[in-house]
Design an enzyme around this catalytic site. Structure first.
Site, short mmCIF file in Angstrom:
data_model
loop_
_atom_site.label_atom_id
_atom_site.label_comp_id
_atom_site.label_asym_id
_atom_site.label_seq_id
_atom_site.Cartn_x
_atom_site.Cartn_y
_atom_site.Cartn_z
N CYS A 134 0.84 -1.20 0.00
CA CYS A 134 0.00 0.00 0.00
C CYS A 134 0.87 1.25 0.00
CB CYS A 134 -0.92 -0.01 1.22
SG CYS A 134 -1.90 1.49 1.36
N CYS A 137 -0.47 4.10 2.25
CA CYS A 137 -0.25 3.89 3.68
C CYS A 137 1.21 4.12 4.05
CB CYS A 137 -0.60 2.46 4.08
SG CYS A 137 -2.07 1.80 3.32
N ASP A 138 2.14 3.64 3.22
CA ASP A 138 3.54 3.56 3.65
C ASP A 138 4.52 4.44 2.90
OD1 ASP A 138 2.76 1.61 5.48
OD2 ASP A 138 2.95 0.02 4.00
#
Ligand code: NAP
Length: 325
Positions: A134, A137-138
């Site tokens: 992701c 997300c990261d």
């Protein structure tokens, strides 16, 4: 045990759209969101092709707007995951979650698909510490770092382009010499000075240091069989998705790869259970096609529950549906 007219399993664009329709038809509607409200689209940073947003939008914004729209008509959202269902006795259907049990007159399954893993040494060990599925997300954690993106489809290129906002370099490692991604994304990726491609190559292992942080990946050129380590700080894997149909066991008919089978009205093999979005669609997989599917599944469910949907009346005349008052 809670009794509901409609339980929607999953909260991606398919589930959220279905909820807008069933709630607006004044059917008590509960959406069981799963682990992540919005599903995959919630982890997509840029959404440029969902109609109605001339300047694009973000996945989280799109999800939040759809949720609010469904809530406006009375849909309830439960942040819980389905653990089992009983579709064997017909309607009302039993749906069990981690915390609750529901009896639903109709069920709309929109549980989507999960990212595929490479199943290579180091992948599991370093997930969350350099291995990710992701970018939204990261990506932030990889400012100024060198990363590998695995895959040659739309996800790999779209997320790879997004990751250049943070990373110093993005090396897209693809197992063939031809991309599967759309021409538009290919043009953008080729024009991005931070992106380079490593063709005909697979990642065979992810390696890290004593602090549990990724430091290198082992690559193999599938044509020459040359194996070498390349230093990297992160490995982002975008190699497709698998449908989340395991929770239904053999209660819903699926194809050989686990996608739930539906007819043109989004009926599954169980009368009163409908499906929409990536749980049945291994081809289009767009937020907008999932939303359209959610609409169709909801209209079919509404009709099946006996709340006459004028647009489906014509259909009823030729193909009588079993209505439930
Ligand atoms: P995908 O289209 O199935 O592509 C997966 C890629 O990963 C392919 O290039 C495939 O290689 C590669 N791959 C698969 N298994 C692998 C393995 N074990 N090792 C190495 N490489 C592997 O998946 P996706 O990119 O996630 O896209 C899924 C769907 O969502 C598509 O329909 C796509 O159009 C859609 N999507 C659309 C957008 C957008 O419209 N902006 C964004 C994201 C996704 P091969 O090419 O050799 O098979």
């Amino acid at each position: 045990m809670q009794r509901e007219r409609v339980v929607i399993i999953g909260s991606g664009p398919a589930g959220l759209t279905a909820a807008i329709y069933t709630a607006r038809a004044q059917l008590g509607t509960v959406v069981i969101t799963g682990k992540l409200l919005g599903g995959q689209i919630a982890t997509t940073h840029e959404v440029e092709n969902f109609p109605g947003f001339p300047n694009g939008t973000t996945g989280p914004e799109l999800v939040e707007n759809m949720k609010q729209q469904a809530e406006r008509f009375g849909a309830k959202f439960v942040y819980d995951s389905v653990t089992s269902v009983d579709f064997t006795k017909g309607s009302p259907f039993l749906v069990k979650t981690d915390n609750e049990e529901y009896l639903a007159d109709a069920v709309i399954v929109t549980i989507g698909a999960n990212p595929r893993t490479l199943d290579i040494p180091g992948e599991k060990e370093f997930t969350g510490r350099g291995v990710s599925y992701c970018a939204t997300c990261d990506g932030f954690f990889f400012r100024g770092k060198d990363i590998i993106v695995v895959g040659g489809g739309d996800s790999a290129l779209q997320e790879g382009i997004f990751l250049t906002k943070f990373a110093r370099s993005v090396n897209i490692v693809h197992r063939r010499s031809e991309l599967r991604a759309s021409a538009a994304l290919q043009t953008r990726a080729f024009a991005n000075p931070k992106i380079r491609f490593t063709w005909d190559t697979v990642v065979e292992a992810v390696k890290g240091n004593e602090n549990g942080v990724v430091t290198a990946a082992t690559l193999r050129n599938v044509k020459t069989n040359e194996v070498y380590d390349t230093p990297v700080d992160g490995v982002f894997i975008f190699i497709g998705y698998d449908p989340n149909s395991a929770v239904f066991g053999d209660q819903l008919e699926t194809d050989a790869t686990g996608y739930v089978k539906i007819d043109h009205l989004h009926h599954t093999s169980v009368e009163g259970v409908f499906a929409a979005g990536e749980i049945h669609d291994s081809i289009f997989r767009q937020a907008i096609t999932a939303a359209g599917d959610g609409c169709k599944a909801a209209l079919s469910a509404i009709n099946w529950l006996g709340v006459r949907e004028p647009i489906l009346q014509k259909l009823d005349e030729s193909e009588p549906a079993t209505a439930r008052a």
